[in-house]
Design an enzyme around this catalytic site. Sequence first.
Site, PDB file in Angstrom:
ATOM      1  CB  THR A 127      12.090  10.926 -22.573  1.00 44.14           C
ATOM      2  OG1 THR A 127      11.131  11.205 -21.550  1.00 44.14           O
ATOM      3  CG2 THR A 127      11.402  10.115 -23.658  1.00 44.14           C
ATOM      4  CG  ASP A 128      10.899  10.401 -17.291  1.00 43.62           C
ATOM      5  OD1 ASP A 128      10.387  10.891 -18.315  1.00 43.62           O
ATOM      6  OD2 ASP A 128      10.717  10.883 -16.143  1.00 43.62           O
ATOM      7  CD  GLU A 129       6.742  11.731 -21.335  1.00 37.55           C
ATOM      8  OE1 GLU A 129       5.825  11.246 -22.005  1.00 37.55           O
ATOM      9  OE2 GLU A 129       6.802  12.931 -21.014  1.00 37.55           O
ATOM     10  CE1 TYR A 151       8.967  13.339 -26.857  1.00 39.10           C
ATOM     11  CE2 TYR A 151       8.069  12.770 -24.693  1.00 39.10           C
ATOM     12  CZ  TYR A 151       9.111  13.227 -25.476  1.00 39.10           C
ATOM     13  OH  TYR A 151      10.296  13.576 -24.887  1.00 39.10           O
ATOM     14  CE  LYS A 155      13.135  11.327 -27.278  1.00 42.31           C
ATOM     15  NZ  LYS A 155      14.147  12.191 -27.961  1.00 42.31           N
TER      16      LYS A 155
HETATM   17  P1  NAD Z   1      12.017  21.365 -27.511  1.00 38.45           P
HETATM   18  O1  NAD Z   1      10.710  20.994 -28.134  1.00 38.45           O
HETATM   19  O2  NAD Z   1      12.095  22.579 -26.660  1.00 38.45           O
HETATM   20  O3  NAD Z   1      13.129  21.519 -28.642  1.00 38.45           O
HETATM   21  C1  NAD Z   1      13.222  20.630 -29.728  1.00 38.45           C
HETATM   22  C2  NAD Z   1      14.161  21.263 -30.745  1.00 38.45           C
HETATM   23  O4  NAD Z   1      14.320  20.360 -31.837  1.00 38.45           O
HETATM   24  C3  NAD Z   1      13.625  22.576 -31.333  1.00 38.45           C
HETATM   25  O5  NAD Z   1      14.639  23.547 -31.357  1.00 38.45           O
HETATM   26  C4  NAD Z   1      13.193  22.194 -32.739  1.00 38.45           C
HETATM   27  O6  NAD Z   1      13.261  23.263 -33.663  1.00 38.45           O
HETATM   28  C5  NAD Z   1      14.206  21.101 -33.048  1.00 38.45           C
HETATM   29  N1  NAD Z   1      13.725  20.197 -34.101  1.00 38.45           N
HETATM   30  C6  NAD Z   1      12.518  19.570 -34.168  1.00 38.45           C
HETATM   31  N2  NAD Z   1      12.437  18.847 -35.293  1.00 38.45           N
HETATM   32  C7  NAD Z   1      13.626  19.001 -35.943  1.00 38.45           C
HETATM   33  C8  NAD Z   1      14.146  18.469 -37.148  1.00 38.45           C
HETATM   34  N3  NAD Z   1      13.424  17.649 -37.924  1.00 38.45           N
HETATM   35  N4  NAD Z   1      15.401  18.828 -37.516  1.00 38.45           N
HETATM   36  C9  NAD Z   1      16.143  19.662 -36.736  1.00 38.45           C
HETATM   37  N5  NAD Z   1      15.688  20.192 -35.590  1.00 38.45           N
HETATM   38  C10 NAD Z   1      14.446  19.868 -35.194  1.00 38.45           C
HETATM   39  O7  NAD Z   1      12.470  20.072 -26.714  1.00 38.45           O
HETATM   40  P2  NAD Z   1      13.243  19.898 -25.325  1.00 38.45           P
HETATM   41  O8  NAD Z   1      12.259  19.908 -24.226  1.00 38.45           O
HETATM   42  O9  NAD Z   1      14.409  20.789 -25.283  1.00 38.45           O
HETATM   43  O10 NAD Z   1      13.739  18.377 -25.471  1.00 38.45           O
HETATM   44  C11 NAD Z   1      14.973  18.092 -26.122  1.00 38.45           C
HETATM   45  C12 NAD Z   1      15.209  16.600 -26.112  1.00 38.45           C
HETATM   46  O11 NAD Z   1      15.191  16.110 -24.776  1.00 38.45           O
HETATM   47  C13 NAD Z   1      14.132  15.807 -26.866  1.00 38.45           C
HETATM   48  O12 NAD Z   1      14.750  14.752 -27.551  1.00 38.45           O
HETATM   49  C14 NAD Z   1      13.234  15.280 -25.751  1.00 38.45           C
HETATM   50  O13 NAD Z   1      12.593  14.093 -26.135  1.00 38.45           O
HETATM   51  C15 NAD Z   1      14.242  15.062 -24.650  1.00 38.45           C
HETATM   52  N6  NAD Z   1      13.725  15.126 -23.280  1.00 38.45           N
HETATM   53  C16 NAD Z   1      13.058  16.253 -22.857  1.00 38.45           C
HETATM   54  C17 NAD Z   1      12.615  16.315 -21.550  1.00 38.45           C
HETATM   55  C18 NAD Z   1      11.904  17.546 -21.033  1.00 38.45           C
HETATM   56  O14 NAD Z   1      11.436  17.538 -19.886  1.00 38.45           O
HETATM   57  N7  NAD Z   1      11.808  18.637 -21.791  1.00 38.45           N
HETATM   58  C19 NAD Z   1      12.858  15.249 -20.664  1.00 38.45           C
HETATM   59  C20 NAD Z   1      13.544  14.125 -21.140  1.00 38.45           C
HETATM   60  C21 NAD Z   1      13.987  14.082 -22.445  1.00 38.45           C
HETATM   61  P1  TYD Z   2       4.152  18.356 -19.566  1.00 39.74           P
HETATM   62  O1  TYD Z   2       4.856  19.599 -19.167  1.00 39.74           O
HETATM   63  O2  TYD Z   2       3.349  18.347 -20.831  1.00 39.74           O
HETATM   64  O3  TYD Z   2       5.250  17.201 -19.568  1.00 39.74           O
HETATM   65  P2  TYD Z   2       5.058  15.586 -19.682  1.00 39.74           P
HETATM   66  O4  TYD Z   2       3.723  15.293 -20.230  1.00 39.74           O
HETATM   67  O5  TYD Z   2       6.145  15.256 -20.644  1.00 39.74           O
HETATM   68  O6  TYD Z   2       5.288  15.046 -18.316  1.00 39.74           O
HETATM   69  O7  TYD Z   2       3.175  17.932 -18.392  1.00 39.74           O
HETATM   70  C1  TYD Z   2       3.659  17.718 -17.074  1.00 39.74           C
HETATM   71  C2  TYD Z   2       2.493  17.272 -16.222  1.00 39.74           C
HETATM   72  O8  TYD Z   2       1.566  18.364 -16.115  1.00 39.74           O
HETATM   73  C3  TYD Z   2       1.704  16.111 -16.816  1.00 39.74           C
HETATM   74  O9  TYD Z   2       1.273  15.248 -15.769  1.00 39.74           O
HETATM   75  C4  TYD Z   2       0.508  16.778 -17.472  1.00 39.74           C
HETATM   76  C5  TYD Z   2       0.266  17.982 -16.594  1.00 39.74           C
HETATM   77  N1  TYD Z   2      -0.302  19.150 -17.293  1.00 39.74           N
HETATM   78  C6  TYD Z   2      -1.454  19.759 -16.804  1.00 39.74           C
HETATM   79  O10 TYD Z   2      -2.044  19.356 -15.783  1.00 39.74           O
HETATM   80  N2  TYD Z   2      -1.942  20.848 -17.487  1.00 39.74           N
HETATM   81  C7  TYD Z   2      -1.344  21.329 -18.613  1.00 39.74           C
HETATM   82  O11 TYD Z   2      -1.850  22.318 -19.216  1.00 39.74           O
HETATM   83  C8  TYD Z   2      -0.160  20.695 -19.099  1.00 39.74           C
HETATM   84  C9  TYD Z   2       0.537  21.191 -20.336  1.00 39.74           C
HETATM   85  C10 TYD Z   2       0.327  19.613 -18.393  1.00 39.74           C
END
Ligand code: NAD
Ligand code: TYD
Length: 338
Positions: A127-129, A151, A155
Amino acid sequence: MSSVNVLVTGGAGFIGSNFVRSALGRHPDWHVTTLDKLTYAGRRENLHDVMDHPRHTFVHGDILDGATSGPLVERAEVVVHFAAETHVDRSILAAGDFIRTDVEGTFVLLEAARRARSLRRFIQISTDEVYGSVASGASRETDELRPRNPYAASKAGADRLAYSYWATYDVPVIVTRASNNYGPYQFPEKVIPLFVTNAIDDIPVPLYGDGRNVRDWLHAEDHCRALDLLIDAGASGEVYNIGGGNEVMNVDLTHRILSHLGRPASLITPVADRPGHDRRYCLDTSKLRGLGWTPQVPFERGLGDIIDWYAANEWWWRPIKESDPAFRAYYRTQYGSR
Ligand code: NAD
Ligand code: TYD
């Protein structure tokens, strides 16, 4: 036609389910196995239309359980490892599951990958984080990692562990660092689905701090297209940023959501800031663009379409919010009123 065995961990989550769906549609020669623990964030409903697809197998299991995950990795040609605990706010409240799943779970998969005979690609979804907050400019793949919440730190640990398995054992690892995704089936604790579904119900949207934090939004479809490209054209041992190029301040995002739904700005409720809240993420994506990828979904259209998707798919999110009576109150007030 002989099929390509693709293992998708976390395929019942938000991005994973979008990837499974697009992979089955785009690759008639792929057999996709989803391995998912079905935590609160993983849902069979996310895969409702592909669960019984003839080229899809769903395995309910934990990546940490090597007896289940190991043989699946050993049989795979491609592993796309999404499974993780993903919500920053939850990691601030309790980090244990993040360390266990994101770091140790990745270790279990990588150990199996060492044994795999026909594995040609292991995509570590980072992730970019991991770069931490960037005040100006854009993070490049070679920049120092400065994760600032549990988190992001978990990662970053998994990201570097995966890299080390390439450097040490020649596991064909690629690490991807994507920016904030938006799209269908995103759990409504994340800002876009939370604010959209609250606004639909005319309840306040809790904006953290001064609302001036910036995120770079990437449509999940564009993310999936980038992963497709990297599976074939990426180089092992390399890191690739995947960013949408849509930098938006949270307060502006909130106004856009409310105005699309015809809701008043008075729904915006400033609440106390997230501790250690990263101010801004921004990715330099020239390395990926050099392989021919560009994002296809313009943010204006993508955001409008996704708001409409949540409005049209209450069957999907309403049971999630209603099954947890604390949901609204918890997410509205977890950092208290400002
Ligand atoms: P999400 O939380 O929606 O889904 C996570 C999935 O992983 C779920 O289906 C959960 O049941 C499964 N899981 C969790 N623990 C598990 C385990 N121990 N064994 C098997 N399955 C398990 O997450 P997402 O937003 O779809 O993110 C997916 C990936 O992309 C993650 O690795 C996250 O760090 C990365 N990512 C997400 C974002 C974003 O904006 N959502 C951005 C960059 C990277
Ligand atoms: P989020 O969707 O939790 O993603 P990330 O923390 O991974 O970027 O949050 C996106 C942005 O929105 C972040 O700057 C936090 C802000 N935020 C709020 O202001 N209120 C909220 O209730 C949540 C969940 C996030």
